[in-house]
Design a protein around this motif. Structure first.
Motif, PDB file in Angstrom:
ATOM      1  N   MET A   1      -1.249  13.534  21.193  1.00  0.00           N
ATOM      2  CA  MET A   1      -1.987  14.683  20.673  1.00  0.00           C
ATOM      3  C   MET A   1      -2.751  14.279  19.415  1.00  0.00           C
ATOM      4  SD  MET A   1      -2.668  17.726  21.204  1.00  0.00           S
ATOM      5  CE  MET A   1      -1.691  19.083  21.736  1.00  0.00           C
ATOM      6  N   HIS A   2      -2.063  13.535  18.551  1.00  0.00           N
ATOM      7  CA  HIS A   2      -2.692  13.092  17.312  1.00  0.00           C
ATOM      8  C   HIS A   2      -3.897  12.211  17.613  1.00  0.00           C
ATOM      9  CE1 HIS A   2      -2.694  10.399  13.618  1.00  0.00           C
ATOM     10  NE2 HIS A   2      -3.091  11.579  13.207  1.00  0.00           N
ATOM     11  N   TYR A   3      -3.728  11.294  18.555  1.00  0.00           N
ATOM     12  CA  TYR A   3      -4.854  10.435  18.908  1.00  0.00           C
ATOM     13  C   TYR A   3      -6.044  11.266  19.394  1.00  0.00           C
ATOM     14  CZ  TYR A   3      -8.104   7.563  21.341  1.00  0.00           C
ATOM     15  OH  TYR A   3      -9.288   7.007  21.743  1.00  0.00           O
ATOM     16  N   MET A   4      -5.765  12.202  20.298  1.00  0.00           N
ATOM     17  CA  MET A   4      -6.852  12.997  20.881  1.00  0.00           C
ATOM     18  C   MET A   4      -7.605  13.759  19.795  1.00  0.00           C
ATOM     19  SD  MET A   4      -7.044  12.498  24.130  1.00  0.00           S
ATOM     20  CE  MET A   4      -7.628  13.802  25.188  1.00  0.00           C
ATOM     21  N   LYS A   5      -6.849  14.299  18.831  1.00  0.00           N
ATOM     22  CA  LYS A   5      -7.502  15.052  17.757  1.00  0.00           C
ATOM     23  C   LYS A   5      -8.346  14.131  16.888  1.00  0.00           C
ATOM     24  CE  LYS A   5      -4.384  18.960  17.288  1.00  0.00           C
ATOM     25  NZ  LYS A   5      -3.167  19.410  16.608  1.00  0.00           N
ATOM     26  N   MET A   6      -7.765  12.973  16.538  1.00  0.00           N
ATOM     27  CA  MET A   6      -8.505  12.035  15.691  1.00  0.00           C
ATOM     28  C   MET A   6      -9.749  11.523  16.409  1.00  0.00           C
ATOM     29  SD  MET A   6      -7.239  11.505  12.649  1.00  0.00           S
ATOM     30  CE  MET A   6      -7.624   9.875  12.034  1.00  0.00           C
ATOM     31  N   ALA A   7      -9.658  11.373  17.716  1.00  0.00           N
ATOM     32  CA  ALA A   7     -10.791  10.856  18.480  1.00  0.00           C
ATOM     33  C   ALA A   7     -11.866  11.927  18.685  1.00  0.00           C
ATOM     34  CB  ALA A   7     -10.324  10.313  19.821  1.00  0.00           C
ATOM     35  N   GLY A   8     -11.585  13.134  18.199  1.00  0.00           N
ATOM     36  CA  GLY A   8     -12.608  14.173  18.246  1.00  0.00           C
ATOM     37  C   GLY A   8     -12.625  14.995  19.516  1.00  0.00           C
ATOM     38  N   ALA A   9     -11.489  15.054  20.232  1.00  0.00           N
ATOM     39  CA  ALA A   9     -11.451  15.842  21.458  1.00  0.00           C
ATOM     40  C   ALA A   9     -11.484  17.339  21.127  1.00  0.00           C
ATOM     41  CB  ALA A   9     -10.197  15.513  22.253  1.00  0.00           C
ATOM     42  N   THR A  10     -12.214  18.103  21.939  1.00  0.00           N
ATOM     43  CA  THR A  10     -12.232  19.557  21.754  1.00  0.00           C
ATOM     44  C   THR A  10     -10.949  20.136  22.334  1.00  0.00           C
ATOM     45  OG1 THR A  10     -13.263  19.890  23.891  1.00  0.00           O
ATOM     46  CG2 THR A  10     -14.737  19.608  22.013  1.00  0.00           C
ATOM     47  N   LYS A  11     -10.742  21.424  22.077  1.00  0.00           N
ATOM     48  CA  LYS A  11      -9.537  22.077  22.575  1.00  0.00           C
ATOM     49  C   LYS A  11      -9.475  22.014  24.106  1.00  0.00           C
ATOM     50  CE  LYS A  11      -6.719  26.053  21.407  1.00  0.00           C
ATOM     51  NZ  LYS A  11      -6.628  27.477  21.133  1.00  0.00           N
TER      52      LYS A  11
ATOM     53  N   LEU B   1      -5.047  10.316   4.101  1.00  0.00           N
ATOM     54  CA  LEU B   1      -6.406   9.798   4.004  1.00  0.00           C
ATOM     55  C   LEU B   1      -7.066   9.737   5.385  1.00  0.00           C
ATOM     56  CD1 LEU B   1      -8.476   8.439   2.134  1.00  0.00           C
ATOM     57  CD2 LEU B   1      -7.382   6.268   2.643  1.00  0.00           C
ATOM     58  N   PHE B   2      -6.316   9.243   6.369  1.00  0.00           N
ATOM     59  CA  PHE B   2      -6.853   9.175   7.725  1.00  0.00           C
ATOM     60  C   PHE B   2      -7.128  10.552   8.307  1.00  0.00           C
ATOM     61  CE2 PHE B   2      -5.675   4.745   9.468  1.00  0.00           C
ATOM     62  CZ  PHE B   2      -6.903   4.291   9.041  1.00  0.00           C
ATOM     63  N   HIS B   3      -6.223  11.477   8.022  1.00  0.00           N
ATOM     64  CA  HIS B   3      -6.433  12.836   8.528  1.00  0.00           C
ATOM     65  C   HIS B   3      -7.692  13.446   7.938  1.00  0.00           C
ATOM     66  CE1 HIS B   3      -1.957  13.372   9.730  1.00  0.00           C
ATOM     67  NE2 HIS B   3      -2.659  12.700  10.618  1.00  0.00           N
ATOM     68  N   LEU B   4      -7.966  13.097   6.679  1.00  0.00           N
ATOM     69  CA  LEU B   4      -9.187  13.616   6.044  1.00  0.00           C
ATOM     70  C   LEU B   4     -10.422  13.005   6.686  1.00  0.00           C
ATOM     71  CD1 LEU B   4      -8.052  13.523   2.328  1.00  0.00           C
ATOM     72  CD2 LEU B   4      -8.704  15.559   3.609  1.00  0.00           C
ATOM     73  N   ILE B   5     -10.396  11.671   6.879  1.00  0.00           N
ATOM     74  CA  ILE B   5     -11.560  11.002   7.457  1.00  0.00           C
ATOM     75  C   ILE B   5     -11.754  11.453   8.910  1.00  0.00           C
ATOM     76  CG2 ILE B   5     -12.571   8.779   8.051  1.00  0.00           C
ATOM     77  CD1 ILE B   5     -10.960   7.560   5.752  1.00  0.00           C
ATOM     78  N   GLY B   6     -10.624  11.656   9.611  1.00  0.00           N
ATOM     79  CA  GLY B   6     -10.701  12.084  11.004  1.00  0.00           C
ATOM     80  C   GLY B   6     -11.063  13.550  11.159  1.00  0.00           C
TER      81      GLY B   6
ATOM     82  N   LEU C   1     -22.604  14.615   5.738  1.00  0.00           N
ATOM     83  CA  LEU C   1     -21.299  15.036   5.254  1.00  0.00           C
ATOM     84  C   LEU C   1     -20.371  15.277   6.454  1.00  0.00           C
ATOM     85  CD1 LEU C   1     -20.218  15.853   2.386  1.00  0.00           C
ATOM     86  CD2 LEU C   1     -20.606  18.210   3.099  1.00  0.00           C
ATOM     87  N   ILE C   2     -19.195  14.682   6.430  1.00  0.00           N
ATOM     88  CA  ILE C   2     -18.290  14.902   7.566  1.00  0.00           C
ATOM     89  C   ILE C   2     -16.972  15.541   7.142  1.00  0.00           C
ATOM     90  CG2 ILE C   2     -19.231  13.086   9.040  1.00  0.00           C
ATOM     91  CD1 ILE C   2     -16.638  11.451   8.206  1.00  0.00           C
ATOM     92  N   ASN C   3     -16.962  16.242   6.013  1.00  0.00           N
ATOM     93  CA  ASN C   3     -15.746  16.960   5.609  1.00  0.00           C
ATOM     94  C   ASN C   3     -15.269  17.866   6.741  1.00  0.00           C
ATOM     95  OD1 ASN C   3     -16.344  15.831   3.191  1.00  0.00           O
ATOM     96  ND2 ASN C   3     -16.073  17.702   1.989  1.00  0.00           N
ATOM     97  N   GLY C   4     -14.058  17.648   7.210  1.00  0.00           N
ATOM     98  CA  GLY C   4     -13.492  18.518   8.239  1.00  0.00           C
ATOM     99  C   GLY C   4     -14.178  18.423   9.585  1.00  0.00           C
ATOM    100  N   LYS C   5     -14.989  17.404   9.789  1.00  0.00           N
ATOM    101  CA  LYS C   5     -15.679  17.272  11.076  1.00  0.00           C
ATOM    102  C   LYS C   5     -14.979  16.213  11.919  1.00  0.00           C
ATOM    103  CE  LYS C   5     -20.124  16.431  12.835  1.00  0.00           C
ATOM    104  NZ  LYS C   5     -20.828  15.196  12.607  1.00  0.00           N
ATOM    105  N   ARG C   6     -14.625  16.609  13.134  1.00  0.00           N
ATOM    106  CA  ARG C   6     -13.904  15.663  13.995  1.00  0.00           C
ATOM    107  C   ARG C   6     -14.849  14.819  14.820  1.00  0.00           C
ATOM    108  NH1 ARG C   6      -8.883  18.967  16.640  1.00  0.00           N
ATOM    109  NH2 ARG C   6      -8.112  19.871  14.712  1.00  0.00           N
ATOM    110  N   GLY C   7     -14.346  13.687  15.233  1.00  0.00           N
ATOM    111  CA  GLY C   7     -15.094  12.867  16.176  1.00  0.00           C
ATOM    112  C   GLY C   7     -16.124  11.963  15.536  1.00  0.00           C
ATOM    113  N   ALA C   8     -16.109  11.858  14.185  1.00  0.00           N
ATOM    114  CA  ALA C   8     -17.112  11.024  13.527  1.00  0.00           C
ATOM    115  C   ALA C   8     -16.668   9.568  13.455  1.00  0.00           C
ATOM    116  CB  ALA C   8     -17.384  11.552  12.124  1.00  0.00           C
TER     117      ALA C   8
ATOM    118  N   LEU D   1     -14.828  11.309  25.798  1.00  0.00           N
ATOM    119  CA  LEU D   1     -14.703  12.507  24.974  1.00  0.00           C
ATOM    120  C   LEU D   1     -16.036  12.881  24.340  1.00  0.00           C
ATOM    121  CD1 LEU D   1     -11.304  11.833  23.172  1.00  0.00           C
ATOM    122  CD2 LEU D   1     -11.744  13.403  25.061  1.00  0.00           C
ATOM    123  N   LEU D   2     -16.885  11.892  24.134  1.00  0.00           N
ATOM    124  CA  LEU D   2     -18.149  12.170  23.440  1.00  0.00           C
ATOM    125  C   LEU D   2     -19.346  12.132  24.369  1.00  0.00           C
ATOM    126  CD1 LEU D   2     -17.115  10.023  20.464  1.00  0.00           C
ATOM    127  CD2 LEU D   2     -17.616  12.453  20.292  1.00  0.00           C
ATOM    128  N   GLY D   3     -19.101  11.975  25.652  1.00  0.00           N
ATOM    129  CA  GLY D   3     -20.235  11.997  26.569  1.00  0.00           C
ATOM    130  C   GLY D   3     -20.156  10.927  27.637  1.00  0.00           C
TER     131      GLY D   3
END
Lengths: 255, 245
Positions: free
Chosen positions: A149-159, B45-50, B66-73, B99-101
């Motif tokens: 779950m953590h990986y998926m969130k970090m990788a930017g997966a949507t809900k 730190l990682f959670h912030l960057i992620g 700016l990617i504050n709170g933005k996922r997938g960057a 996941l990104l396309g």
């Protein structure tokens, strides 16, 4: 080969039981209307085939339709409640309560409301089927591996992606446990619903047999129900092996 | 313009300050390691960057946005390989792209071959050893389209031999496909061997305590680990860290 090695114990236990039963009915001369011997039941099972064939077919159809509806509703409920935690908190107790209403009491009420058609029967089967499926699936969703779950969130997966690509496949083994329970329940549900008043079905055949003291036929009905349950169960297991084959494949190579 | 820059990042949970005025940046194609005592807020730190957490204060910028709170960057590789057990290796390494396309199966197959995992494209993760799983996880992050890869102690669960092998392997892949890398580790030697720059964090609240630019030439040979120079550097960083324990 492995199936044989594992299977011989229960099979020989059943055979032994039947032998004891047969011997006892011969020895004590039990009247057949009280307790028929296995051989008498077997004879009736073969001779009566043209009589109960239609009943059997009707029950199978009812079970499959009811089980399918129950499965769809069970999975849909699980998904909705999982994705909307507030709804889950609200409805979960209600769901448990729905299982506490005795079917035997509810069934006649359903007939009063919906008549003798197929609808009240399907409602009964659905009611017994959906609960194990919904609970198993919801547990499966909830137990999703935290690291993944953590990986998926970090990788930017949507809900939606998390659900489709992680939670759903992760919950499949749990879902199948629910399906196995429901598959056997659905046969019972079908038979109970047929007692309510139906033109055909194993339930009808059974009531007719017991009211005319044809105990051998009652036992034929019992064994038919057991066989149906086993077949449904086996079918779900096959489906499971095929769907979550990654599990067996990975485990096999791991030793 | 730097690939990633953190500017005066503050983060606290309740009245516990975890990060305080943390600033650093990573250039394009630069390999930066972060070392610090455990509990120094590296995972925060990682959670912030992620983008899983929002900083209380400060800016996280990717290129110039700016990617504050933005996922997938960013592209991410966790401590545990986190491969999906129902997917084959090929399907797993394409997950980041997916996941990104777009998925690029050809590219993925080539990368798998380069990583020495040929023949395992259609195997499931459970059939692989720990080191191979980490390779697959790293390929997954390499194949993701983001320009920065964050590695969170990726080799800490491996035995010493596999770890050394993996470090060499990582360098060889990275030197070929230069990407910006942010690497978190507890292991000073590992950081020295791999990085262009090492950032030492202080214990809570975490701040940048020291930054070292590592002068060893690339491509790096494993043998540098035994040179006098390497040991001197190790001492230097060790002393920096010891001051905090």
């Amino acid at each position: 080969m492995t199936a044989f090695r594992k299977g011989w114990r229960p099979v020989s236990a059943i055979i032994l039981l039947f032998l004891l039963w047969e011997a006892a009915s011969l020895l004590f001369e039990v009247p057949s209307w009280l307790l028929p011997s296995p051989s008498q039941i077997w004879q009736e099972g073969i001779a009566g085939w043209p009589d109960y064939r239609y009943h059997l077919w009707s029950t199978i159809r009812l079970t499959i339709v009811g089980f399918s509806i129950g499965t769809i509703i069970g999975i849909a409920v699980a998904i909705c409640l999982h994705l909307l935690p507030k709804l889950r908190d609200t409805l979960y107790p209600l769901m448990i309560l729905s299982q506490n209403v005795p079917i035997i009491v509810l069934a006649p009420l359903l007939v009063i409301w919906f008549g003798f058609g197929v609808l009240p029967k399907l409602i009964v089967i659905t009611l017994v089927c959906f609960f194990p499926i919904a609970v198993a699936a919801m547990d499966g969703f909830k137990q999703t591996d935290a690291d993944l779950m953590h990986y998926m969130k970090m990788a930017g997966a949507t809900k939606g992606q998390i659900f489709r690509k992680l939670e759903w496949p992760f919950a499949l083994p749990a879902l199948f446990s629910g399906l196995k329970i429901s598959a056997t329940y659905s046969v019972m549900g079908a038979v109970i619903s047929e007692w309510l008043g139906a033109k055909q079905g194993i339930g009808v055949y059974m009531t007719l047999a017991s009211s005319s003291f044809r105990t051998d036929r009652v036992f034929v009905a019992i064994f038919l129900i057991m066989a149906l349950c086993l077949i449904f169960f086996a079918f779900i297991i096959l489906l499971e092996r095929w769907t979550v084959r990654w599990k067996t494949k990975g485990a096999k190579n791991n030793g | 313009m730097a690939s990633l820059s953190l500017i005066n990042i503050c983060k606290s949970f309740g009245d516990k300050k975890v990060l305080k005025d943390l600033s650093f940046s990573i250039d394009h194609a630069e390999f930066v390691s972060i070392v610090g005592p455990s509990g120094s807020g590296k995972s925060t730190l990682f959670h912030l960057i992620g983008g899983l957490l929002q900083p209380d204060n400060g800016e996280i910028r990717m290129e110039s946005s700016l990617i504050n709170g933005k996922r997938g960057a960013i592209s991410y590789m966790p401590q545990s390989s986190s491969l999906l057990p129902w997917r084959t290796i090929l399907e797993n390494v394409m997950l980041g792209e997916e996941l990104l396309g777009k998925k690029d199966e050809q590219g993925a197959l080539e990368m798998i071959a380069k990583a020495g995992l040929s023949g395992y494209e259609h195997a499931y993760p459970d059939q692989l050893s720990g080191g191979m799983k980490q390779r697959a996880a790293f390929i997954r992050s390499m194949l993701s389209p983001q320009s920065l890869i964050c590695l969170d102690e990726p080799f800490s669960a491996l035995d010493e031999f596999t770890r050394l092998e993996m470090q060499q392997w990582l360098l060889s892949i990275w030197e070929e496909h230069k990407r910006s890398i942010l690497f978190v580790t507890h292991n000073i030697e590992e950081a020295l061997y791999l990085s262009d720059r090492i950032i030492v964090l202080s214990s809570r609240p975490a701040q940048v305590k020291a930054v070292f630019t590592i002068p060893f030439a690339r491509p790096r040979r494993e043998s540098i680990v035994l040179t006098e120079d390497f040991l001197r550097w190790k001492k230097k960083i060790y002393n920096e860290l010891r001051g905090m324990i």
